[in-house]
Design a protein around this motif. Structure first.
Motif, short mmCIF file in Angstrom:
data_model
loop_
_atom_site.label_atom_id
_atom_site.label_comp_id
_atom_site.label_asym_id
_atom_site.label_seq_id
_atom_site.Cartn_x
_atom_site.Cartn_y
_atom_site.Cartn_z
N UNK A 114 10.83 16.93 15.56
CA UNK A 114 9.46 16.51 15.83
C UNK A 114 8.70 16.30 14.53
N UNK A 115 8.89 17.20 13.58
CA UNK A 115 8.20 17.08 12.29
C UNK A 115 8.61 15.83 11.53
N UNK A 116 9.91 15.54 11.50
CA UNK A 116 10.39 14.34 10.80
C UNK A 116 9.86 13.08 11.48
N UNK A 117 9.90 13.04 12.81
CA UNK A 117 9.42 11.87 13.54
C UNK A 117 7.94 11.62 13.31
N UNK A 118 7.16 12.69 13.34
CA UNK A 118 5.72 12.55 13.09
C UNK A 118 5.45 12.09 11.67
N UNK A 119 6.22 12.59 10.72
CA UNK A 119 6.02 12.19 9.32
C UNK A 119 6.32 10.71 9.14
N UNK A 120 7.44 10.25 9.70
CA UNK A 120 7.81 8.84 9.58
C UNK A 120 6.78 7.96 10.29
N UNK A 121 6.35 8.38 11.49
CA UNK A 121 5.35 7.61 12.22
C UNK A 121 4.02 7.56 11.48
N UNK A 122 3.62 8.69 10.90
CA UNK A 122 2.36 8.75 10.14
C UNK A 122 2.42 7.80 8.94
N UNK A 123 3.53 7.86 8.20
CA UNK A 123 3.67 6.99 7.03
C UNK A 123 3.65 5.52 7.45
N UNK A 124 4.33 5.21 8.54
CA UNK A 124 4.39 3.82 9.01
C UNK A 124 3.01 3.31 9.42
N UNK A 125 2.29 4.11 10.20
CA UNK A 125 0.97 3.67 10.68
C UNK A 125 -0.03 3.55 9.54
N UNK A 126 -0.07 4.55 8.66
CA UNK A 126 -1.02 4.53 7.55
C UNK A 126 -0.69 3.41 6.57
N UNK A 127 0.60 3.19 6.32
CA UNK A 127 0.99 2.11 5.41
C UNK A 127 0.56 0.76 5.95
N UNK A 128 0.74 0.54 7.25
CA UNK A 128 0.31 -0.72 7.83
C UNK A 128 -1.20 -0.88 7.79
N UNK A 129 -1.92 0.22 7.93
CA UNK A 129 -3.38 0.15 7.81
C UNK A 129 -3.78 -0.24 6.38
N UNK A 130 -3.11 0.35 5.40
CA UNK A 130 -3.39 0.01 4.00
C UNK A 130 -3.06 -1.45 3.72
N UNK A 131 -1.93 -1.92 4.26
CA UNK A 131 -1.54 -3.31 4.06
C UNK A 131 -2.59 -4.25 4.66
N UNK A 132 -3.12 -3.90 5.83
CA UNK A 132 -4.16 -4.72 6.46
C UNK A 132 -5.41 -4.79 5.59
N UNK A 133 -5.77 -3.66 4.99
CA UNK A 133 -6.94 -3.63 4.13
C UNK A 133 -6.72 -4.49 2.88
N UNK A 134 -5.53 -4.37 2.28
CA UNK A 134 -5.21 -5.18 1.10
C UNK A 134 -5.21 -6.66 1.47
N UNK A 135 -4.63 -6.98 2.63
CA UNK A 135 -4.60 -8.37 3.10
C UNK A 135 -6.02 -8.90 3.28
N UNK A 136 -6.89 -8.08 3.86
CA UNK A 136 -8.28 -8.50 4.07
C UNK A 136 -9.03 -8.66 2.76
N UNK A 137 -8.68 -7.83 1.76
CA UNK A 137 -9.33 -7.95 0.46
C UNK A 137 -8.92 -9.25 -0.24
N UNK A 138 -7.65 -9.65 -0.06
CA UNK A 138 -7.17 -10.88 -0.68
C UNK A 138 -7.62 -12.13 0.07
N UNK A 139 -7.76 -12.01 1.39
CA UNK A 139 -8.16 -13.15 2.22
C UNK A 139 -9.39 -12.76 3.03
N UNK A 140 -10.60 -13.10 2.57
CA UNK A 140 -11.84 -12.69 3.27
C UNK A 140 -11.92 -13.19 4.69
#
Length: 341
Positions: free
Chosen positions: A309-335
């Protein structure tokens, strides 16, 4: 809409996703076949009802599932992921111990695949429908289509057993080399910080092959996306203006084509993170790499629900947060992204 407000909204939207991940993962972990106490107690202890009842009470397995869930969430908010029945240590302690090895391998795989993938994709676009383009497309198709575990075994067979260019599946360092003092947990970084050249070169030699195997799928994905993006940009009308000003092909490609073609490619990075983490399980197993992936395999063999459960939550957390960061970077590059949300 400002970029800060967009980022705040994007991270707030990630909370329901994480909550749903927690609920689904908790239910699946508790409905896995097998009894972890049977492996923990053995045949003798498992045949004693009083011993089994005592251990079930100790691990909270005698309570209703909904009560176990709320207890787990309460402990999770305090940074407690429970205790592993396999290592007899806290799951959080285990994850913090094994995570640096996986992060080091993942970063190396991203750098390897990202740099080569961008170069190959750009080369294919600049030589569209010529032999470099056909060659790059074949490499991308092969890299993204070969299973990670099979590619790892073939790589060991060729580069370790036959050519002797790479160390064997012995982990992060050779047995004769002492690990550098732990600072970040990444051997290549810690050896640099501690000026240990022997550990640096040995750790670098050990990470090259597993990073290349892990990053193969990512390489194919990036090269194909970069090729497609550059071909779209090369058809843009504003490039005619750049050519009319007398700019050469190299200048146009460097200052006009590449920056615009990188914007869609950045999105691929977030999507590939999940694949890298999933591939790390197989890669770390093949190369005996002591990271989160190998820890997950050992936990699954031992039916260690808390660790799984701990490993699955860690991988899921990293995946979700990384995609959120990517969306923010994408929005910063393309208004247009944040203005349209």
């Amino acid at each position: 809409m400002g970029i800060l407000i967009f980022a705040l909204r994007r991270f707030l939207l990630a909370i329901p996703t994480l909550l749903g991940l927690l609920i689904v993962t908790f239910i699946l972990a508790n409905f896995m076949p097998g009894d972890p106490l049977a492996r923990l107690l053995g045949d003798v202890g498992g045949s004693n009802p009083e011993t089994v009842a005592a251990y079930r009470a100790q691990w909270g397995l005698d309570r209703p599932l909904w009560e176990q869930f709320f207890i787990y969430v309460g402990n999770l908010l305090q940074g407690d992921l429970g205790q592993s029945t396999f290592t007899r240590r806290g799951v959080m302690e285990d994850l913090l111990s094994f995570l640096p090895a996986t992060v080091e391998l993942g970063v190396a795989a991203i750098l390897f695949a990202g740099i080569i993938g961008l170069a190959l994709g750009s080369l294919a676009a600049l030589f569209h429908n010529k032999w470099p383009d056909f060659l790059v497309r074949a490499i991308a198709l092969l890299a993204s289509g070969v299973p990670v575990f099979w590619l790892g075994l073939i790589a060991l067979q060729v580069f370790y057993l036959q050519l002797g260019w790479s160390p064997g599946p012995e982990g992060r360092l050779s047995s004769r080399v002492n690990p550098p003092p732990r600072i970040t947990g990444a051997y290549t970084v810690d050896s640099i910080l501690s000026a240990d050249s022997v550990a640096f070169w040995d750790s670098l030699a050990h990470i090259v092959l597993p990073a290349a195997v892990l990053g193969a799928f990512f390489l194919g994905l990036v090269s194909r996306m970069m090729r497609a993006s550059m071909l779209d940009v090369l058809k843009a009308p504003y490039l005619m203006t750049a050519r009319s000003k007398g700019l050469n092909t190299r200048t146009i490609a460097q200052f006009h084509v590449l920056p615009n073609a990188l914007i869609p490619t950045i999105t691929v990075v977030g999507l590939a993170i999940g694949g890298l983490l999933a591939g790390a399980v197989l890669t770390e197993t093949v190369f005996s790499w002591p990271g989160i992936g190998r820890y997950a395999v050992d936990a699954a063999k031992a039916l260690d629900y808390q660790a799984i459960l701990g490993v699955t939550l860690l991988i899921g957390f990293v995946y979700v947060i990384t995609n959120a960061i990517i969306d923010v970077v994408y929005a910063a590059l393309d208004p247009r992204i944040r203005l349209g949300s």
